[in-house]
Design an enzyme around this catalytic site. Structure first.
Site: not given
Ligand code: TPP
Ligand code: MG
Lengths: 157, 563
Positions: B50, B112-113, B162, B474
């Site tokens: 993602e 959940f999630q 949802k 760096m």
């Protein structure tokens, strides 16, 4: 050390979900002070008014105002010095105390007895925030068991 | 029209002329993905992480100037996306990111999630929404695109539960925006503009300090014209590379921590700074009390909170840069005599001759700066340049000859390693006619290496050039300079075989150790039209110079490093 000044801001925002978290998050995330904050809807509109008392150096105060403006739901930030500003406090005092002089004190600070029980009274005062400070100092001699301050509310004039 | 929430998302994207979405599905956003499957308005590119979906949308936005769009699911899908939001927010990049959320009835139950996505995104987006009713969805999507691209651009996050994506509702996409509270200022105040011109007229040593706002505002042509008209030398921030064009005799170069000598000296000795959309980042200013301390400051910015945030401003102008410079040009024509600044220009030119950007080339070992210069010679304006973060990023900013805006894509504000490859994918999708180069490091490339699969699958032929110093270079440089060479956790000499690695993804790999090999590999890579990776073995201990140590002063650059 930079000079800190106290500033009252009246912020008009859309009365929508999460708007308070945007504002408190802004203050927390950028390390600004909140001395007090009150919110209530403005009647007959889709707006709410927040009264925020903050403090900081002049550039920080300028940034606070600009950052508040930058939030999408902010309608207006009023920062003029021209405010009527009042605060309320509730003080619970045990009945065991000698109330000598309390009446006169309440009168001086726009106060009344708001409630009473078997062994306590609750007094209420509404006045300028610094006078509330003074009242709370003076009321100590009655050994209050609980004090609640409302935070300032302000109206621009 | 009665549509489901998911169908509304598709229709809104169509109305916004979205041609590509980058994303990654999951439970909470499956209804939307089902509609993605059925439509053919836009292309959906499945990234392999993602974070990369957001960087790809970001790269697409930077290269095209359009709003980049990404879809992610709830919970871990969203948390993976946060770095992408923050990267875009810090650099003011327009994006709309749509995330799935658990159904409204389950919000707050630690389902959940489930994660408080708008709570997490709030400090790293321009605005966000949790959609609680499908009837609000058309308005919210319209506002999201508008907010993302208007004013100071930025990412907008829309979190859709949802059940809302399944609900049916009336769909009428608003044709106009009616926002009670959000009204960016585009036109500069004419009185302020007049005063600014007078200040320029009064100045002897003016300098243009150009920032990323010049890109966002598409003001490059106006800025070039204004500079030329007035004969005022210019410096660019990392974000503004390409605005003036490196051929431009008025451009001194990049300023700041790794800016060139003449640019930093111009800021230090100027009596007037004309700031066109920069934000006075600490990597640019160094020690604030010494920053441009002889200069009065004109600051043009569309974001009022940017003005006066870091330094006090003498002539603030709130407005869209393109608009403001357009208004300044006719006044400048009448009132400014460019010959007046000739001695100042000559002085700065002399500074540049005394201490040009330089490096010591070698025939034994490839120098990273040489590789960048070489790509510049061979590809020049034919390439869009993306980078990751580190030494290679600074060298690319210093040594690549940029000639137009949106040719340079780099994570400036957040400095996100792992940005380069997915951003290059987004850029190549946006501008397929250009060669897209990703200058990357052996550290950074591994942070989103899985995106080679996305590129190969979609035939997005980006060319990754690893300036492989077997170090987190760096950080190693700072350890050399400031930590007595205690190379704590920066040695990357244990590494994968990058050639085999890209071959396993189905792309082409090259390992080069000489200039000839480099030229040959680059030519083949560009002509191959496949996803490529060139592993360039470079001098391990090369340092980025000049350097203004953090908190140092611009006029006190470290020009050389001596053991
Ligand atoms: C996500 C992330 N983690 C850590 C850093 C800190 N950091 C900045 S540059 C750098 C080294 C990058 O190494 P490499 O990609 O090999 O580039 P080089 O400097 O060697 O050119 C690191 C670790 C960062 N910018 N981003
Ligand atoms: Mg490296």
């Amino acid at each position: 050390m930079e000079h800190y000044t106290r500033r009252v801001l009246s912020v008009i925002v859309l009365n929508e979900d999460g708007v308070l978290s945007r504002i408190s998050g802004l203050f927390a995330g950028r390390g600004y002070n909140i001395d007090s904050l009150t919110v209530a809807p403005i009647p007959k509109t889709n707006l709410s008014r927040l009264t925020i008392v903050t403090s900081g150096s002049a550039p920080v105060l300028e940034q606070i105002v600009k950052q508040l403006h930058k939030l999408i739901p902010t309608y207006k930030v009023i920062e003029s010095g021209q405010f009527v500003e009042k605060e309320m406090a509730l003080v619970k005092i045990p009945l065991a105390e000698d109330f000598n002089g309390l009446d006169a004190m309440l009168k001086a600070y726009n106060g009344t007895i708001a409630s009473s029980g078997e062994d306590f009274i609750v007094v209420m005062v509404a006045d300028d925030y610094d006078r509330i400070d003074n009242f709370l100092k003076a009321v100590k001699k009655y050994n209050p068991t609980d004090i609640v301050r409302s935070g300032s509310v302000a109206m621009d004039i | 029209m009665e549509l489901s929430g998911s169908q509304m998302v598709i229709e809104a994207l169509r109305k916004e002329n979205v041609s590509v979405v980058f994303g990654y599905p999951g439970g909470a956003i499956m209804n939307v993905y089902d509609e993605v499957y059925k439509q053919n308005y836009f292309k959906h590119i499945l990234t392999r992480h993602e974070q990369a979906a957001l960087h790809a949308a970001d790269g697409y936005a930077r290269a095209s100037g359009e709003v980049g769009v990404a879809f992610v699911t709830s919970g871990p899908g969203f948390t993976n996306a946060v770095t992408g939001l923050a990267t875009a927010y810090m650099d003011s990049i327009p994006m709309v990111v749509i995330s799935g959320q658990v159904p409204i009835s389950m919000i707050g139950t630690d389902a959940f999630q489930e994660i408080d996505a708008v709570g997490i995104s709030r400090p790293c987006v321009k605005h966000n929404y949790l959609v609680k009713d499908v009837k609000d969805l058309p308005r919210i999507l319209k506002e999201a695109f508008y907010i993302a691209r208007s004013g100071r651009p930025g990412p907008v996050h829309v979190d859709i539960p949802k059940d809302v994506t399944a609900q049916m509702g009336h769909f009428a996409y608003p044709s106009e925006i009616k926002m009670q509270t959000y009204k960016p200022t585009y036109k500069g105040n004419p009185r302020q503009i007049k005063k600014a011109i007078e200040a320029i007229q009064a100045a002897k040593r003016p300098v243009l300090y150009i920032g990323g706002g010049a890109i966002n505002s598409n003001a490059s042509a106006e800025v070039r014209e204004f500079a030329k008209l007035c004969g005022i030398p210019a410096v660019e921030t990392l974000m503004a590379r390409g605005v003036m064009g490196d051929e431009n005799p008025l451009l001194l170069g990049m300023l700041g921590m790794h800016g060139c000598y003449s640019a930093n000296m111009a800021m230090s000795e100027a009596d007037l700074m004309i700031a066109f959309g920069p934000r006075f980042d600490d990597r640019v200013t160094g020690k604030l009390s010494e920053f441009a301390k002889h200069a009065k400051i004109i600051h043009v910015d569309i974001d009022p909170s940017s003005i006066g945030k870091i330094v006090p401003i003498d002539y603030p102008i709130v407005g869209d840069l393109k608009n403001v410079v357009e208004a300044m040009i006719p006044l400048a024509k009448e009132q400014i005599d460019e010959s007046k600044y000739k001695p100042w220009r000559d002085l700065l030119k002399r500074y540049d001759e005394i201490h040009p950007l330089k490096y010591e080339d070698s025939n034994e070992i490839l120098k990273p700066q040489w590789a960048i210069e070489r790509v510049g010679q061979l590809l020049g304006d034919k390439a869009i340049i993306c980078t990751d973060v580190g030494q290679h990023q600074m060298w690319a900013a210093q040594f690549y000859p940029f000639s137009y805006p949106r040719q340079w894509l780099s994570s400036g504000g957040l400095g996100t390693m792992g940005y380069g490859l997915p951003a290059a994918i987004g850029a190549k999708v946006a501008v397929p006619s250009k060669t897209v180069i990703n200058f990357t490091g052996d550290g950074s490339i591994l942070m989103n290496i899985q995106e080679l699969m996305t590129a190969v699958e979609n035939n997005v032929a980006v060319v990754n050039i690893i300036l492989n110093n077997q170090f987190l270079g760096m950080v190693r440089q700072w350890q050399t300079f400031f930590y007595n060479k205690r190379y704590s956790s920066t040695d990357l000499s244990v590494q994968p075989d990058f050639v085999k690695l890209i071959e396993s993804f189905g792309g082409r790999g090259f390992r080069v150790t000489t200039k000839d090999e480099f030229d040959k590999a680059l030519k083949e890579a560009v002509e191959s039209n496949t996803v490529c990776m060139i592993d360039v073995q470079v001098d391990r201990f090369e340092n980025v110079l000049p350097m203004v140590p953090a908190g140092g002063t611009l006029y006190n650059m470290m020009l050389e490093y001596k053991e």
